[in-house]
Each structure stands twice: as C-alpha cells, then as structure tokens.
Design a protein around this motif. Sequence first.
Motif, mmCIF file in Angstrom:
data_model
loop_
_atom_site.group_PDB
_atom_site.id
_atom_site.type_symbol
_atom_site.label_atom_id
_atom_site.label_comp_id
_atom_site.label_asym_id
_atom_site.label_seq_id
_atom_site.Cartn_x
_atom_site.Cartn_y
_atom_site.Cartn_z
ATOM 1 N N ASN A 1 1.058 -1.458 0.448
ATOM 2 C CA ASN A 1 -0.058 -0.213 0.323
ATOM 3 C C ASN A 1 1.154 1.739 -0.185
ATOM 4 O OD1 ASN A 1 -1.639 1.661 0.413
ATOM 5 N ND2 ASN A 1 -3.229 0.734 1.870
ATOM 6 N N TRP A 2 0.833 2.210 -0.893
ATOM 7 C CA TRP A 2 1.756 3.439 -1.407
ATOM 8 C C TRP A 2 1.165 4.380 -0.938
ATOM 9 C CZ3 TRP A 2 6.547 2.344 -3.645
ATOM 10 C CH2 TRP A 2 7.228 1.119 -4.107
ATOM 11 N N PHE A 3 0.114 4.265 -0.590
ATOM 12 C CA PHE A 3 -0.593 5.050 -0.183
ATOM 13 C C PHE A 3 -1.035 4.967 1.919
ATOM 14 C CE2 PHE A 3 -2.305 4.055 -4.344
ATOM 15 C CZ PHE A 3 -1.399 5.005 -5.090
ATOM 16 N N ASP A 4 -0.116 4.422 2.430
ATOM 17 C CA ASP A 4 -0.180 4.800 3.672
ATOM 18 C C ASP A 4 0.708 5.351 4.463
ATOM 19 O OD1 ASP A 4 -1.353 4.167 6.306
ATOM 20 O OD2 ASP A 4 -0.634 1.737 6.457
ATOM 21 N N GLN A 5 0.440 6.604 4.932
ATOM 22 C CA GLN A 5 0.897 7.464 5.155
ATOM 23 C C GLN A 5 0.899 8.276 6.182
ATOM 24 O OE1 GLN A 5 4.236 7.143 3.381
ATOM 25 N NE2 GLN A 5 3.218 6.246 0.741
ATOM 26 N N GLY A 6 1.487 8.496 6.873
ATOM 27 C CA GLY A 6 1.932 9.539 8.061
ATOM 28 C C GLY A 6 2.564 10.654 8.351
ATOM 29 N N GLY A 7 3.065 11.553 9.168
ATOM 30 C CA GLY A 7 4.115 12.315 9.136
ATOM 31 C C GLY A 7 5.602 12.010 8.850
ATOM 32 N N GLN A 8 5.909 10.409 8.972
ATOM 33 C CA GLN A 8 7.334 10.475 8.692
ATOM 34 C C GLN A 8 7.565 10.301 7.122
ATOM 35 O OE1 GLN A 8 8.800 6.772 10.338
ATOM 36 N NE2 GLN A 8 10.205 6.829 9.758
ATOM 37 N N SER A 9 6.894 9.802 6.885
ATOM 38 C CA SER A 9 6.599 9.325 5.642
ATOM 39 C C SER A 9 6.083 10.866 4.885
ATOM 40 C CB SER A 9 5.412 9.069 4.916
ATOM 41 O OG SER A 9 5.426 7.127 5.265
ATOM 42 N N TYR A 10 5.456 11.656 5.552
ATOM 43 C CA TYR A 10 5.504 12.896 4.743
ATOM 44 C C TYR A 10 7.037 13.490 4.393
ATOM 45 C CZ TYR A 10 3.002 17.837 3.868
ATOM 46 O OH TYR A 10 3.029 18.579 3.197
ATOM 47 N N PHE B 1 -4.921 11.001 -13.491
ATOM 48 C CA PHE B 1 -5.399 10.208 -11.928
ATOM 49 C C PHE B 1 -6.152 12.079 -11.622
ATOM 50 C CE2 PHE B 1 -3.740 9.637 -7.888
ATOM 51 C CZ PHE B 1 -4.228 9.267 -7.727
ATOM 52 N N TYR B 2 -4.943 12.835 -11.848
ATOM 53 C CA TYR B 2 -4.872 14.406 -11.084
ATOM 54 C C TYR B 2 -6.626 14.746 -11.425
ATOM 55 C CZ TYR B 2 -4.236 18.863 -8.601
ATOM 56 O OH TYR B 2 -4.018 19.499 -8.490
ATOM 57 N N ALA C 1 -5.022 1.536 -6.809
ATOM 58 C CA ALA C 1 -4.118 1.010 -6.766
ATOM 59 C C ALA C 1 -3.811 0.287 -7.958
ATOM 60 C CB ALA C 1 -5.067 -0.503 -5.859
ATOM 61 N N ALA C 2 -5.328 0.919 -8.755
ATOM 62 C CA ALA C 2 -5.754 0.674 -10.243
ATOM 63 C C ALA C 2 -4.150 2.475 -11.023
ATOM 64 C CB ALA C 2 -6.821 0.527 -10.942
ATOM 65 N N PHE C 3 -4.664 3.096 -10.512
ATOM 66 C CA PHE C 3 -3.658 3.559 -10.823
ATOM 67 C C PHE C 3 -1.801 3.142 -11.033
ATOM 68 C CE2 PHE C 3 -1.313 7.983 -9.399
ATOM 69 C CZ PHE C 3 0.085 8.702 -10.169
ATOM 70 N N ALA C 4 -1.498 2.955 -9.050
ATOM 71 C CA ALA C 4 -0.513 2.681 -8.744
ATOM 72 C C ALA C 4 0.712 1.741 -10.173
ATOM 73 C CB ALA C 4 -0.437 2.047 -7.886
ATOM 74 N N ASP C 5 -0.490 0.848 -10.344
ATOM 75 C CA ASP C 5 -0.705 -0.339 -11.349
ATOM 76 C C ASP C 5 -0.277 0.384 -13.092
ATOM 77 O OD1 ASP C 5 -0.671 -2.703 -9.230
ATOM 78 O OD2 ASP C 5 -2.755 -2.985 -10.131
ATOM 79 N N ASP C 6 -1.236 0.966 -12.629
ATOM 80 C CA ASP C 6 -1.176 1.477 -14.711
ATOM 81 C C ASP C 6 0.663 2.392 -14.221
ATOM 82 O OD1 ASP C 6 -3.170 0.738 -15.358
ATOM 83 O OD2 ASP C 6 -4.224 2.705 -15.537
#
Length: 264
Positions: free
Chosen positions: A6-15, A149-150, A218-223
């Motif tokens: 899951n590339w989109f599971d972010q917190g302050g550290q990932s920010y 996507f955007y 997930a579809a965007f990440a795969d593309d």
Amino acid sequence: MVEKRNWFDQGGQSYAQFRPAYPEALAAFFAAAAPATGLAVDVGCGNGQLTTLLARHFAQVVGVDPSADQIAHAKPASGVAYAVARAEKLPLADGVASAVTAAQSAHWFDLPTFYAEVRRIARPGAVVALISYGVLVLEGALGARFQRFYSAEIGPFWPPERKLVDNGYAGIDFPFAECPPPELAIVQSWNLGQFLGYVGTWSAVKKARQLGQEARLAAFADDIAALWGDPAGQRRVTWPLHMRLGQVEVKKPSSPLLVSAGSS
C-alpha cells in the motif's frame, strides 16, 4: 512490476521522506530581499523542508505548524526552533521577523488573522511570501496518465482550498506592497517508490482511502508502474513554483508638531 504494497498508507514520517525539496535559490532570494538576516519565520512549516533551507541564510529560523505529528518529524538544523502553533496565533514577540514565509500552507489559514499576525511580528520592510508549487510535470505517457488521475480520478477528493494552490494563490487578498517573484522550479530525479510515496502524502489520497477508494488508487499505481518500467529507474519530475511576494510597509514618521517661533 510494482511491489504489492500500500503505497498510500502515509504518516508524518513518510511526509518528511517523500515531499520534494525546495531549491536553494529560493531561500537565498529571501535573504537578499529581507531588510536583515536575523530571524525568519516559516509558518505551516510541515516537516521543515523550507525551514532548514532558510537556516543556511538566516541566523535564526522559527518553524511553526499546528500538527504535532509534523513537528515531531521535522528536520533538525542548527539555528532552527520548531513550535506547535497556529498561523493565527504565532508564538513570537512583536517586530522581530525579517522574513515570513508560508509554503504550500496558506490555503489552510484564516488569512485576515494571519496577516494581522504577520504585521505584528514583522519588522518594517520585512519580506512576506505565500509559496506554492503547481501540479507536477512528468514526460510522455507517464505525464498523460498522471494528469488523468489528478484531474478526473483523485480530483473530486481534493478540498476546495486546493484550487488556491493550483492557481498560485492568485485570487486571494494579499494586503502587502507586492513585488514580482523570481522564476524558480523544483526539479527532482525520482524512482517509482519515491513518486508513489509522494502521491501518498496528498490529502486527496487520504480522503479517498477513508471513503473506500483503495481500488482506484491501486489501479493508478499499477498503471504508473507499467509505464515506469524498472522501478529503480530515475525519472525527471518538475513542479513550477508560484509565489505571492510582498513587503511589510515601513511606517512613515508622524509630522512634527509646528511650534510657533517668536512672540506676538
């Protein structure tokens, strides 16, 4: 093929890890334009990307952000102090700041109250800047897929304030003596993980996840992964920098009282 995570599971550290770095020339410009280089204040500082850059040009820098999570992951640097505080109530004395910046954050402020705080903490002639970076640019087919996507896929999940960022704060009130900003851009060379990690820091992505749109993400990440090729391969990513730049006006001295000379 993108790693199934899951590339989109972010917190302050990932920010802190994935947000793009501002160019050195931006902080150097503020130092040259400011009336002095004693103190700069970075409001809505996040994890300190611009704050630490300013510290290379100002003797002291204070970074403030209302998020304790962001401040907990802020980058330490010599001469930098961080505080959890709102833009509308800055923990600084009157007339101390030579530069006040707000990078990618002013759209969250109560602007009239923030502006009043800027006038309170700024010394005469201080530089004030509302900075934003525009929608990122990728080349070729990657760029086309990202734009779809955007605009169409994640677009409905952006808060209304995002439009202010996209147009460089052009439509907001800015009650300072305005100056033309320098032409600057953020340019990064990123691999696939860095790019998707950055996208995962977006508030729109977090909102989409809350509303059960994991399949869309997930579809965007795969593309993107299929178009990217080697995940370790470096791609050029560019963000144009926008700025509302002004100066806190120097107050003119009051006219002296006229004193009659001589006597009647």
